[in-house]
Design a protein around this motif. Structure first.
Motif, PDB file in Angstrom:
ATOM      1  N   ARG B 161     -14.761  -5.083   5.642  1.00  0.00           N
ATOM      2  CA  ARG B 161     -15.031  -6.086   6.672  1.00  0.00           C
ATOM      3  C   ARG B 161     -15.057  -7.490   6.066  1.00  0.00           C
ATOM      4  NH1 ARG B 161     -19.872  -5.192  10.969  1.00  0.00           N
ATOM      5  NH2 ARG B 161     -19.608  -2.977  10.683  1.00  0.00           N
ATOM      6  N   MET B 162     -15.390  -7.562   4.763  1.00  0.00           N
ATOM      7  CA  MET B 162     -15.492  -8.856   4.090  1.00  0.00           C
ATOM      8  C   MET B 162     -14.114  -9.428   3.728  1.00  0.00           C
ATOM      9  SD  MET B 162     -18.623  -9.518   3.901  1.00  0.00           S
ATOM     10  CE  MET B 162     -20.011  -8.567   4.475  1.00  0.00           C
ATOM     11  N   VAL B 163     -13.058  -8.596   3.775  1.00  0.00           N
ATOM     12  CA  VAL B 163     -11.726  -9.089   3.420  1.00  0.00           C
ATOM     13  C   VAL B 163     -11.304 -10.130   4.467  1.00  0.00           C
ATOM     14  CG1 VAL B 163      -9.304  -8.454   3.133  1.00  0.00           C
ATOM     15  CG2 VAL B 163     -11.098  -6.921   2.328  1.00  0.00           C
ATOM     16  N   PRO B 164     -10.952 -11.356   4.012  1.00  0.00           N
ATOM     17  CA  PRO B 164     -10.641 -12.413   4.982  1.00  0.00           C
ATOM     18  C   PRO B 164      -9.436 -12.067   5.851  1.00  0.00           C
ATOM     19  CG  PRO B 164     -10.513 -13.237   2.710  1.00  0.00           C
ATOM     20  CD  PRO B 164     -10.837 -11.795   2.623  1.00  0.00           C
ATOM     21  N   LYS B 165      -9.525 -12.411   7.139  1.00  0.00           N
ATOM     22  CA  LYS B 165      -8.433 -12.126   8.073  1.00  0.00           C
ATOM     23  C   LYS B 165      -7.141 -12.859   7.667  1.00  0.00           C
ATOM     24  CE  LYS B 165      -9.285  -9.152  11.178  1.00  0.00           C
ATOM     25  NZ  LYS B 165     -10.021  -8.433  10.172  1.00  0.00           N
ATOM     26  N   GLU B 166      -7.295 -14.055   7.036  1.00  0.00           N
ATOM     27  CA  GLU B 166      -6.129 -14.848   6.634  1.00  0.00           C
ATOM     28  C   GLU B 166      -5.250 -14.063   5.664  1.00  0.00           C
ATOM     29  OE1 GLU B 166      -9.184 -15.862   6.532  1.00  0.00           O
ATOM     30  OE2 GLU B 166      -9.312 -17.563   7.900  1.00  0.00           O
ATOM     31  N   LEU B 167      -5.927 -13.289   4.797  1.00  0.00           N
ATOM     32  CA  LEU B 167      -5.190 -12.509   3.803  1.00  0.00           C
ATOM     33  C   LEU B 167      -4.287 -11.486   4.496  1.00  0.00           C
ATOM     34  CD1 LEU B 167      -5.452 -12.890   0.798  1.00  0.00           C
ATOM     35  CD2 LEU B 167      -6.957 -10.919   0.723  1.00  0.00           C
ATOM     36  N   LEU B 168      -4.846 -10.819   5.532  1.00  0.00           N
ATOM     37  CA  LEU B 168      -4.055  -9.846   6.288  1.00  0.00           C
ATOM     38  C   LEU B 168      -2.888 -10.553   6.967  1.00  0.00           C
ATOM     39  CD1 LEU B 168      -6.767  -7.646   8.048  1.00  0.00           C
ATOM     40  CD2 LEU B 168      -5.638  -7.297   5.880  1.00  0.00           C
ATOM     41  N   ASN B 169      -3.193 -11.697   7.571  1.00  0.00           N
ATOM     42  CA  ASN B 169      -2.142 -12.409   8.305  1.00  0.00           C
ATOM     43  C   ASN B 169      -1.019 -12.864   7.378  1.00  0.00           C
ATOM     44  OD1 ASN B 169      -3.357 -12.048  10.747  1.00  0.00           O
ATOM     45  ND2 ASN B 169      -4.529 -13.961  10.641  1.00  0.00           N
ATOM     46  N   GLY B 175       6.206  -9.904   6.344  1.00  0.00           N
ATOM     47  CA  GLY B 175       6.982  -8.786   6.873  1.00  0.00           C
ATOM     48  C   GLY B 175       6.430  -7.423   6.521  1.00  0.00           C
ATOM     49  N   ALA B 176       5.241  -7.369   5.940  1.00  0.00           N
ATOM     50  CA  ALA B 176       4.666  -6.067   5.587  1.00  0.00           C
ATOM     51  C   ALA B 176       4.152  -5.361   6.838  1.00  0.00           C
ATOM     52  CB  ALA B 176       3.531  -6.258   4.585  1.00  0.00           C
ATOM     53  N   THR B 177       4.260  -4.033   6.853  1.00  0.00           N
ATOM     54  CA  THR B 177       3.673  -3.282   7.961  1.00  0.00           C
ATOM     55  C   THR B 177       2.166  -3.206   7.734  1.00  0.00           C
ATOM     56  OG1 THR B 177       3.887  -1.193   6.811  1.00  0.00           O
ATOM     57  CG2 THR B 177       5.727  -1.844   8.202  1.00  0.00           C
ATOM     58  N   ARG B 178       1.470  -2.715   8.740  1.00  0.00           N
ATOM     59  CA  ARG B 178       0.010  -2.591   8.597  1.00  0.00           C
ATOM     60  C   ARG B 178      -0.353  -1.629   7.468  1.00  0.00           C
ATOM     61  NH1 ARG B 178      -3.498  -4.048  13.358  1.00  0.00           N
ATOM     62  NH2 ARG B 178      -2.112  -5.348  14.582  1.00  0.00           N
ATOM     63  N   PHE B 179       0.422  -0.562   7.388  1.00  0.00           N
ATOM     64  CA  PHE B 179       0.131   0.451   6.361  1.00  0.00           C
ATOM     65  C   PHE B 179       0.280  -0.151   4.973  1.00  0.00           C
ATOM     66  CE2 PHE B 179       1.651   4.313   3.928  1.00  0.00           C
ATOM     67  CZ  PHE B 179       0.393   4.847   3.782  1.00  0.00           C
ATOM     68  N   GLU B 180       1.382  -0.902   4.772  1.00  0.00           N
ATOM     69  CA  GLU B 180       1.595  -1.543   3.464  1.00  0.00           C
ATOM     70  C   GLU B 180       0.481  -2.549   3.172  1.00  0.00           C
ATOM     71  OE1 GLU B 180       6.452  -1.100   3.667  1.00  0.00           O
ATOM     72  OE2 GLU B 180       5.483  -2.931   4.335  1.00  0.00           O
ATOM     73  N   THR B 181       0.112  -3.310   4.196  1.00  0.00           N
ATOM     74  CA  THR B 181      -0.979  -4.269   4.024  1.00  0.00           C
ATOM     75  C   THR B 181      -2.272  -3.546   3.645  1.00  0.00           C
ATOM     76  OG1 THR B 181       0.041  -5.588   5.743  1.00  0.00           O
ATOM     77  CG2 THR B 181      -2.192  -6.173   5.131  1.00  0.00           C
ATOM     78  N   ALA B 182      -2.538  -2.429   4.341  1.00  0.00           N
ATOM     79  CA  ALA B 182      -3.765  -1.686   4.088  1.00  0.00           C
ATOM     80  C   ALA B 182      -3.828  -1.232   2.634  1.00  0.00           C
ATOM     81  CB  ALA B 182      -3.849  -0.484   5.029  1.00  0.00           C
ATOM     82  N   LEU B 183      -2.739  -0.628   2.150  1.00  0.00           N
ATOM     83  CA  LEU B 183      -2.775  -0.065   0.803  1.00  0.00           C
ATOM     84  C   LEU B 183      -2.698  -1.131  -0.273  1.00  0.00           C
ATOM     85  CD1 LEU B 183      -0.756   3.240   0.692  1.00  0.00           C
ATOM     86  CD2 LEU B 183      -3.193   2.852   0.939  1.00  0.00           C
ATOM     87  N   LYS B 184      -1.810  -2.123  -0.078  1.00  0.00           N
ATOM     88  CA  LYS B 184      -1.540  -3.041  -1.182  1.00  0.00           C
ATOM     89  C   LYS B 184      -2.400  -4.291  -1.146  1.00  0.00           C
ATOM     90  CE  LYS B 184       3.047  -1.194  -1.634  1.00  0.00           C
ATOM     91  NZ  LYS B 184       4.415  -1.318  -1.127  1.00  0.00           N
ATOM     92  N   VAL B 185      -2.941  -4.627   0.001  1.00  0.00           N
ATOM     93  CA  VAL B 185      -3.770  -5.831   0.055  1.00  0.00           C
ATOM     94  C   VAL B 185      -5.244  -5.477   0.240  1.00  0.00           C
ATOM     95  CG1 VAL B 185      -4.197  -7.988   1.269  1.00  0.00           C
ATOM     96  CG2 VAL B 185      -1.853  -7.196   0.940  1.00  0.00           C
ATOM     97  N   VAL B 186      -5.548  -4.730   1.328  1.00  0.00           N
ATOM     98  CA  VAL B 186      -6.961  -4.483   1.638  1.00  0.00           C
ATOM     99  C   VAL B 186      -7.623  -3.632   0.567  1.00  0.00           C
ATOM    100  CG1 VAL B 186      -8.552  -3.495   3.315  1.00  0.00           C
ATOM    101  CG2 VAL B 186      -6.554  -4.745   4.092  1.00  0.00           C
ATOM    102  N   VAL B 187      -6.961  -2.522   0.188  1.00  0.00           N
ATOM    103  CA  VAL B 187      -7.580  -1.635  -0.804  1.00  0.00           C
ATOM    104  C   VAL B 187      -7.760  -2.364  -2.123  1.00  0.00           C
ATOM    105  CG1 VAL B 187      -7.211   0.410  -2.220  1.00  0.00           C
ATOM    106  CG2 VAL B 187      -6.837   0.521   0.228  1.00  0.00           C
ATOM    107  N   ARG B 188      -6.759  -3.136  -2.525  1.00  0.00           N
ATOM    108  CA  ARG B 188      -6.874  -3.838  -3.801  1.00  0.00           C
ATOM    109  C   ARG B 188      -7.961  -4.914  -3.755  1.00  0.00           C
ATOM    110  NH1 ARG B 188      -2.036  -5.360  -7.710  1.00  0.00           N
ATOM    111  NH2 ARG B 188      -2.097  -3.095  -7.846  1.00  0.00           N
TER     112      ARG B 188
END
Lengths: 297, 283
Positions: B161-169, B175-188
Motif C-alpha cells: 500500500r505504501m508503494v507510490p501510485k506514480e511509480l505504477l503509473n 507499456g507494461a501490463t499490470r502483471f509485469e508492473t506487479a512483479l517487476k516494480v511493486v514486488v521489487r
C-alpha cells in the motif's frame, strides 16, 4: 508477442482474483466445517443443556460446557483486568511523554515480547507465577493452593496481551493530529489535561478496539493457559481456584477421543464457539478502527 | 492552579511505573528462560535425537524437534507465500481502490488473523480426515500454513500500500501490463517489507504448539517424509515439562532457550535483511 503478454496478464488476474476470494471463502469454510462436525451433538442435546449444565461426563454421555465456559471467562477477565490499565498507561507514556531515547528502546522490546512463543510464556508461568501464587499469594489470603490457578493463568495471559494492546493503542494515539494537541495547549491546558480531554476522547473507539483485540487473543490462547490453569473441570468460584478453559479442553482431549463420535463432536463444537466469539469481536474492533481512521482524515 | 500540576505529576508517575512493570515483565521472562535454560544446555541437546528412555532421563537431545520444526514451518511458509503474494498483489495492483471485494478480503484477513491457533488445529484435522491423512508433516504444514497465511498477507498488503501510485503509473506509461508492473516494480519496491512479513510469519509459525498438537503428531526420529509424523519444538518442550523427572524437566528449559534463540535470530535476521534489500527501493 503482444497477445501473449496480455494472455499472461489475464491469467494472472484471474489467479489473483481467486486468491482474494479464497480469503473470504476460508472464513466461511472454517465456520461451515466446524458446524458440520458439531451438528451431531447439536441434534442430540439442546443448546441450553450444553451451555448451562454443570456436568462433564463424556463416557456417560453428559456434555455440560458450563465449567469450561466459566473457566474461560474467569481466566480471560482476570487477564483483561490486569492488562488493560497497565497497557493503557504505558501506551500513553510511550506516545506522549517518553523521551525519544526511551521510545526507541521500548518499542522493539515490546515487539520482542509479541514474538515470544506461547509455550515459552507457559514455561515462565510454571517457573515464576505458579510458585509465587502457591507460596506467597494464596497463603496471604489464608488459602491453600497448588499454584495452578485462574490467577496464574490470568497473569501469564495479561503479559501475553500487553504487546497487542500497547502496539495498537500507540498507533491510534499517533493518528490523533498534532494540531489538536497544539490547540489545547494554546488554551492553557497542561499536557495531562490535553491527554485526558482531547487525545483520549478522540482516540476512544480505537482504544476500545485495541482492548477488544487483546481480549480475543486472550480468549483463544491455548498452550500457555493449558500449562498453568490447573485443568480441573469445575467452574471456579474465586481467582485462587483452578480452571479448565475451552481451548485447553480441546487441546487435551482431541485426537484420542475420536472413537467416541459424540465426544469428538462436542470438542468441535467447543472450537466452533471459540470461532464465533472471535469472529464477532474481530469484526467489532475492525469497525471501531475504521471509524477512528475516517475521523482523523 | 497548583492542583492540576500535582495531578499531572501523579499521573506521570503512575504511567512511568506502568511502563516499568511492562518492560520488566519482558526482561523477567528472558532472564528466567536464560537462567534456567543455560545450566541444562549441552551439545547433545542440539546434535542428537532422543535415545531409548530419553523421557526417563537417559541420554539424547532434541535434534528431531529442531529439524521437524524447521521443515514444518519452512514448508508452511512456502505454501503461505504462494497464497499471500497473489492476495496482496491483487489488492494493490489489480483491484480498484474502492473495490467491495477487497474491503471484504481485508476484513476476512483480520478475522482469520484473530482465529485462535487451536481452531486451526481442529479445522486442519477435519481437512486431514476429509483427505484421509494421518497425523503427519503434511498435516502440520496445512494447519500452520493456514495459521500464518493471514499474518503474511496483511504484512505484505501493508507494505504494498505504501508503494507510490506514480511509480505504477510510470510503469503503465512505458507499456507494461499490470502483471509485469506487479512483479517487476511493486514486488521489487516492497521487497524488504515482503521479506519481513515472511519472517514474522515464520517466527509465529515455529513457536505455535496448539495448531500442530494433533495435526503433526510427534516422533523421536528425524523424518523427511511428508506422510510421517514430525516432532516440533514447542511440543517437545511441553512433553518434557510434563514428565515427573527433574532431569527431563531441565531439558525442557534448555529446549525453551533453544526455541527463544531461534525466534530471536529470525527477528534480528529480518531487520538485517530489510536493510540489505533496501537498495532496490526508489525513494
Amino acid at each position: 508477442m503482444k497477445s501473449r503478454r496480455l494472455f499472461k496478464d489475464n491469467l494472472a488476474r484471474s489467479i489473483m482474483w481467486f486468491s482474494a476470494i479464497f480469503c473470504i471463502l476460508l472464513v466461511i469454510l472454517i465456520g461451515f466445517a466446524l458446524f458440520q462436525r458439531s451438528r451431531y451433538i447439536l441434534a442430540m442435546k439442546s443448546l441450553a443443556d450444553l451451555f448451562f449444565l454443570d456436568s462433564w461426563h463424556p463416557l456417560k454421555g453428559e456434555f455440560g460446557f458450563f465449567p469450561f465456559i466459566m473457566g474461560t471467562l474467569w481466566v480471560t477477565c482476570t487477564a483483561v483486568i490486569i492488562s488493560v490499565p497497565l497497557s493503557f498507561l504505558t501506551a500513553i507514556y510511550l506516545s506522549e511523554y517518553a523521551p525519544r531515547m526511551i521510545r526507541e528502546w521500548a518499542k522493539p522490546a515490546i515487539d520482542l515480547l509479541a514474538g515470544i512463543p506461547s509455550v515459552i510464556y507457559g514455561v515462565w508461568g510454571i517457573l515464576v507465577i505458579v510458585p509465587l501464587t502457591k507460596n506467597y499469594i494464596a497463603p496471604f489470603f489464608g488459602r491453600h493452593s497448588s499454584g495452578y490457578t485462574v490467577f496464574a493463568a490470568g497473569v501469564v495471559l495479561a503479559v501475553m496481551i500487553f504487546p497487542v494492546i500497547i502496539h495498537v493503542s500507540i498507533e491510534v494515539f499517533r493518528s490523533v493530529s498534532f494540531e489538536l494537541r497544539e490547540a489545547s495547549w494554546a488554551l492553557g491546558a497542561t499536557k495531562w489535561q490535553t491527554i485526558k480531554h482531547v487525545v483520549v476522547r478522540k482516540a476512544l473507539p480505537g482504544i476500545i478496539a485495541a482492548n477488544v483485540l487483546g481480549f480475543s487473543r486472550a480468549f483463544g490462547e491455548t498452550m500457555a493457559v493449558l500449562m498453568v490453569a490447573g485443568n480441573v473441570p469445575k467452574a471456579p468460584s474465586s481467582i485462587l481456584d483452578p480452571a479448565y478453559p475451552l481451548p485447553a479442553l480441546i487441546a487435551n482431549n482431541y485426537g484420542e477421543m475420536l472413537s467416541i463420535p459424540l465426544y469428538d463432536s462436542a470438542l468441535l463444537m467447543a472450537a466452533l464457539v471459540l470461532f464465533i466469539v472471535v469472529l464477532f469481536f474481530s469484526i467489532l474492533s475492525r469497525f471501531a478502527l475504521v471509524r477512528v481512521e475516517r475521523s482523523s482524515e | 492552579m497548583r492542583s492540576r500540576k500535582i495531578e499531572e505529576a501523579i499521573f506521570r508517575g503512575i504511567m512511568i511505573a506502568a511502563t516499568l512493570v511492562v518492560l520488566s515483565c519482558s526482561i523477567l521472562i528472558l532472564a528466567t528462560i536464560l537462567i534456567k535454560g543455560l545450566p541444562a544446555m549441552n551439545l547433545d541437546m542440539i546434535t542428537k535425537t532422543p535415545k531409548g528412555g530419553y523421557y526417563l532421563g537417559k541420554s539424547g537431545g532434541i535434534l528431531n524437534a529442531i529439524v521437524g520444526s524447521i521443515l514444518l514451518t519452512g514448508g508452511a511458509t512456502l505454501v503461505s507465500i504462494f497464497l499471500s503474494l497473489p492476495v496482496a498483489l491483487y489488492a494493490n495492483v489489480y483491484a480498484d481502490k474502492s473495490s467491495k471485494l477487497i474491503a471484504f478480503t481485508r476484513v476476512s484477513l483480520d478475522v482469520l488473523w484473530g482465529v485462535p491457533s487451536i481452531v486451526y488445529g481442529a479445522f486442519g484435522f477435519t481437512i486431514m480426515l476429509f483427505l484421509g491423512l494421518k497425523a503427519s508433516l503434511l498435516g502440520g504444514i496445512i494447519a500452520v500454513a493456514l495459521l500464518i497465511f493471514p499474518i503474511m498477507s496483511r504484512g505484505m498488503d501493508e507494505v504494498m500500500r505504501m508503494v507510490p501510485k506514480e511509480l505504477l503509473n510510470s510503469s503503465y506509461a512505458l507499456g507494461a501490463t499490470r502483471f509485469e508492473t506487479a512483479l517487476k516494480v511493486v514486488v521489487r519496491q516492497a521487497l524488504p517489507g515482503i521479506l519481513s512479513a515472511v519472517l514474522i510469519a515464520f517466527g509465529r509459525g515455529i513457536g505455535d504448539a496448539a495448531s500442530v498438537i494433533f495435526t503433526a503428531g510427534f516422533s523421536d526420529r528425524i523424518n523427511f517424509s511428508l506422510f510421517e509424523p514430525a516432532a516440533t519444538l514447542p511440543l517437545a518442550i511441553f512433553f518434557q515439562l510434563g514428565t515427573p523427572f527433574p532431569e527431563v524437566q531441565e531439558r525442557a528449559y534448555a529446549s525453551a532457550l533453544i526455541l527463544t534463540i531461534i525466534v530471536f535470530l529470525i527477528s534480528i535476521g529480518s531487520r538485517i535483511l530489510i536493510r540489505r534489500y533496501s537498495k532496490h527501493v526508489i525513494k
